[in-house]
Every structure is written in C-alpha cells, then in structure tokens.
Design a protein around this motif. Structure first.
Motif, PDB file in Angstrom:
ATOM      1  N   LEU A  18       0.532  -0.985  -0.172  1.00 24.76           N
ATOM      2  CA  LEU A  18       0.269   0.487   0.127  1.00 24.76           C
ATOM      3  C   LEU A  18       1.199   0.806   0.195  1.00 24.76           C
ATOM      4  CD1 LEU A  18      -2.509  -1.364   3.075  1.00 24.76           C
ATOM      5  CD2 LEU A  18      -2.878  -1.139   0.665  1.00 24.76           C
ATOM      6  N   PRO A  19       0.155   2.574  -0.208  1.00 25.57           N
ATOM      7  CA  PRO A  19       0.940   4.017  -0.150  1.00 25.57           C
ATOM      8  C   PRO A  19       1.241   4.064   0.393  1.00 25.57           C
ATOM      9  CG  PRO A  19      -0.693   3.953  -1.769  1.00 25.57           C
ATOM     10  CD  PRO A  19      -1.198   2.806  -1.855  1.00 25.57           C
ATOM     11  N   LEU A  20       2.268   4.417   2.154  1.00 27.21           N
ATOM     12  CA  LEU A  20       2.255   5.199   2.879  1.00 27.21           C
ATOM     13  C   LEU A  20       0.833   5.915   3.244  1.00 27.21           C
ATOM     14  CD1 LEU A  20       3.202   4.677   5.784  1.00 27.21           C
ATOM     15  CD2 LEU A  20       5.422   6.737   5.123  1.00 27.21           C
ATOM     16  N   TYR A  21       1.117   6.899   2.219  1.00 28.23           N
ATOM     17  CA  TYR A  21      -0.826   7.952   2.141  1.00 28.23           C
ATOM     18  C   TYR A  21      -1.608   7.329   3.693  1.00 28.23           C
ATOM     19  CZ  TYR A  21      -1.659   7.310  -2.569  1.00 28.23           C
ATOM     20  OH  TYR A  21      -1.834   6.639  -3.764  1.00 28.23           O
ATOM     21  N   GLU A  22      -1.917   6.389   2.641  1.00 28.69           N
ATOM     22  CA  GLU A  22      -3.194   5.248   2.341  1.00 28.69           C
ATOM     23  C   GLU A  22      -2.899   4.704   4.233  1.00 28.69           C
ATOM     24  OE1 GLU A  22      -4.111   2.729   0.345  1.00 28.69           O
ATOM     25  OE2 GLU A  22      -4.381   3.827  -2.036  1.00 28.69           O
ATOM     26  N   VAL A  23      -2.148   4.107   4.587  1.00 31.67           N
ATOM     27  CA  VAL A  23      -1.902   4.047   6.378  1.00 31.67           C
ATOM     28  C   VAL A  23      -1.372   4.433   7.000  1.00 31.67           C
ATOM     29  CG1 VAL A  23      -2.839   1.082   5.688  1.00 31.67           C
ATOM     30  CG2 VAL A  23      -0.515   2.016   5.668  1.00 31.67           C
ATOM     31  N   PRO A  24      -0.912   6.803   6.912  1.00 32.82           N
ATOM     32  CA  PRO A  24       0.210   6.976   8.003  1.00 32.82           C
ATOM     33  C   PRO A  24       0.126   6.345   9.004  1.00 32.82           C
ATOM     34  CG  PRO A  24      -2.170   7.773   7.419  1.00 32.82           C
ATOM     35  CD  PRO A  24      -2.405   7.015   6.881  1.00 32.82           C
ATOM     36  N   TYR A  25      -0.653   5.965  10.038  1.00 30.26           N
ATOM     37  CA  TYR A  25       0.021   5.250  10.843  1.00 30.26           C
ATOM     38  C   TYR A  25       1.420   4.602  10.895  1.00 30.26           C
ATOM     39  CZ  TYR A  25      -3.365   1.979   9.272  1.00 30.26           C
ATOM     40  OH  TYR A  25      -3.902   0.667   8.897  1.00 30.26           O
ATOM     41  N   PHE A  26       1.663   4.323  10.425  1.00 31.24           N
ATOM     42  CA  PHE A  26       2.952   3.215  10.206  1.00 31.24           C
ATOM     43  C   PHE A  26       4.066   4.073   9.552  1.00 31.24           C
ATOM     44  CE2 PHE A  26       0.540  -0.753   8.304  1.00 31.24           C
ATOM     45  CZ  PHE A  26       0.059  -1.346   9.524  1.00 31.24           C
ATOM     46  N   ALA A  27       3.998   5.669   9.648  1.00 28.21           N
ATOM     47  CA  ALA A  27       4.724   6.283   9.443  1.00 28.21           C
ATOM     48  C   ALA A  27       5.688   6.740  10.614  1.00 28.21           C
ATOM     49  CB  ALA A  27       3.817   7.579   9.015  1.00 28.21           C
ATOM     50  N   ALA A  28       5.313   6.424  11.384  1.00 26.96           N
ATOM     51  CA  ALA A  28       6.602   6.313  12.802  1.00 26.96           C
ATOM     52  C   ALA A  28       7.536   5.045  12.710  1.00 26.96           C
ATOM     53  CB  ALA A  28       5.731   6.381  13.999  1.00 26.96           C
ATOM     54  N   GLN A  29       6.765   3.652  12.794  1.00 27.31           N
ATOM     55  CA  GLN A  29       7.733   2.535  12.231  1.00 27.31           C
ATOM     56  C   GLN A  29       8.494   2.469  11.467  1.00 27.31           C
ATOM     57  OE1 GLN A  29       8.221  -0.267  14.561  1.00 27.31           O
ATOM     58  NE2 GLN A  29      10.096  -0.184  13.390  1.00 27.31           N
ATOM     59  N   VAL A  30       8.193   3.428  10.097  1.00 31.43           N
ATOM     60  CA  VAL A  30       8.673   3.159   8.904  1.00 31.43           C
ATOM     61  C   VAL A  30      10.415   3.979   9.309  1.00 31.43           C
ATOM     62  CG1 VAL A  30       9.367   4.060   6.587  1.00 31.43           C
ATOM     63  CG2 VAL A  30       7.194   2.750   7.236  1.00 31.43           C
ATOM     64  N   ILE A  31       9.968   5.634   9.205  1.00 33.38           N
ATOM     65  CA  ILE A  31      11.345   6.542   9.814  1.00 33.38           C
ATOM     66  C   ILE A  31      12.182   5.520  11.221  1.00 33.38           C
ATOM     67  CG2 ILE A  31      11.955   8.484  11.291  1.00 33.38           C
ATOM     68  CD1 ILE A  31       8.479   9.635  10.654  1.00 33.38           C
ATOM     69  N   GLU A  32      11.385   5.085  11.603  1.00 33.45           N
ATOM     70  CA  GLU A  32      12.615   4.475  12.889  1.00 33.45           C
ATOM     71  C   GLU A  32      13.141   2.830  12.032  1.00 33.45           C
ATOM     72  OE1 GLU A  32      13.189   5.314  15.902  1.00 33.45           O
ATOM     73  OE2 GLU A  32      11.667   7.000  15.867  1.00 33.45           O
ATOM     74  N   TRP A  33      12.710   2.178  10.938  1.00 34.51           N
ATOM     75  CA  TRP A  33      13.688   1.668  10.374  1.00 34.51           C
ATOM     76  C   TRP A  33      14.634   1.886   9.128  1.00 34.51           C
ATOM     77  CZ3 TRP A  33       9.132  -1.994   7.840  1.00 34.51           C
ATOM     78  CH2 TRP A  33       8.520  -2.830   8.978  1.00 34.51           C
ATOM     79  N   LEU A  34      14.280   3.220   9.146  1.00 41.99           N
ATOM     80  CA  LEU A  34      15.136   3.458   7.580  1.00 41.99           C
ATOM     81  C   LEU A  34      16.065   4.634   8.399  1.00 41.99           C
ATOM     82  CD1 LEU A  34      12.822   5.534   5.333  1.00 41.99           C
ATOM     83  CD2 LEU A  34      13.679   3.752   5.413  1.00 41.99           C
ATOM     84  N   TRP A  35      15.894   4.675  10.145  1.00 44.44           N
ATOM     85  CA  TRP A  35      16.812   6.172  10.640  1.00 44.44           C
ATOM     86  C   TRP A  35      18.271   4.446  11.501  1.00 44.44           C
ATOM     87  CZ3 TRP A  35      16.514   7.144  16.462  1.00 44.44           C
ATOM     88  CH2 TRP A  35      18.031   7.851  17.044  1.00 44.44           C
ATOM     89  N   HIS A  36      17.517   3.821  11.940  1.00 40.59           N
ATOM     90  CA  HIS A  36      18.281   2.486  12.449  1.00 40.59           C
ATOM     91  C   HIS A  36      19.139   2.131  10.560  1.00 40.59           C
ATOM     92  CE1 HIS A  36      17.234   3.220  16.662  1.00 40.59           C
ATOM     93  NE2 HIS A  36      16.139   2.832  16.426  1.00 40.59           N
ATOM     94  N   GLU A  37      18.223   1.629  10.357  1.00 43.33           N
ATOM     95  CA  GLU A  37      19.470   1.250   8.967  1.00 43.33           C
ATOM     96  C   GLU A  37      20.412   1.778   7.872  1.00 43.33           C
ATOM     97  OE1 GLU A  37      20.244  -2.204   6.752  1.00 43.33           O
ATOM     98  OE2 GLU A  37      19.092  -2.360   9.150  1.00 43.33           O
TER      99      GLU A  37
END
Length: 149
Positions: A4-23
């Motif tokens: 899904l595009p993240l804009y359809e499920v924006p409540y996952f944005a915080a987790q995506v940010i954490e993943w990208l920052w850590h990785e």
C-alpha cells in the motif's frame, strides 16, 4: 499480504521512520528520515513511500524517490530505502517490493529506474544492471544499478 502507499496507512509512518533511521542513518539524525517520510505521501507525486503489510502487521517498506544519491542527480528516479523486517526476510518480499516500485514508476511514465547499494550481488538476481560506482555523502563508495522498465 499487500503493498500500500504509506499515505493510505499513515499510522505506520513512525515505524517506517525508525526502520530507515536505524538501517540507513549512520551519521544522519532521525529528523532527516522523518522529513523524507513526511514529504513522501502525496498521491501521484514523487517521492512516494510504500509499505508491505500482512493484516495489521507492518513487514517492509520501499520508496520511489526523485533522488537518493546527491552526487548523482543526473539519474532519476530511484528505488530507495528498501527495508524488510528481520523476522520477515527470506520470503521474497524484497522482490515483491521491487516489482511494485517498477510498476509504479512505469505507470508514471518512466522508462528506467536506479538504485544504489553498499553490497554487490543482491540486486543483480532481480535483473538490475550494475552501471558503476558512486559516492555517498560524505565519502562512502556505493554500487549503482539501473533497470529498464
């Protein structure tokens, strides 16, 4: 499972940010990745972020970005920030995400896609062509890839 595009499920944005920052963070602040994600949620416009979910569980993410390597702004657009949750690896999800981004880029009128990686031999198995090396800021050698759509 579905992508899904993240804009359809924006409540996952915080987790995506954490993943990208850590990785991918190395010396970059968390706010850098938050800005990327915050600005990648406009339908039909680059950059875009996508997530792969299984029910309510977030398993992976990937981006379709205007630029992912500042030293190679001549290349456009980019498959970027591909991340699969450790417990979900080995199931072919990275390939599914790549195919999804390729289809999205093609639908937007692009005829090729680029990416860079610090590792070799992973993306080649998905059909990506190694096109040389590049320099990630400030001085990290990376491998550049291209795929025709």
């Amino acid at each position: 499972m579905k992508i899904l595009p993240l804009y359809e499920v924006p409540y996952f944005a915080a987790q995506v940010i954490e993943w990208l920052w850590h990785e991918f963070g190395d010396s970059l602040p968390r706010d850098f990745f938050a800005s990327i994600i915050d600005h990648s949620q406009t339908p039909g416009a680059l950059p875009l972020s996508f997530v792969l979910v299984d029910g309510d569980e977030l398993l992976a993410t990937v981006g379709l970005w205007r630029c992912d390597l500042i030293s190679r702004q001549d290349l456009f657009p980019w498959l970027a920030a591909l991340y699969v949750k450790e417990s979900a690896r080995g199931q072919g999800l990275a390939g599914q995400l790549q195919q999804h981004v390729m289809a999205q880029a093609k639908a937007m009128g692009f005829n090729q896609l680029h990416l860079y990686s610090a590792c070799r031999d992973f993306y080649e198995r998905y059909g990506w062509e190694y096109i040389g090396d590049g320099l990630d800021y400030p001085d990290t050698l990376v491998h550049l890839y291209r795929i025709a759509l």
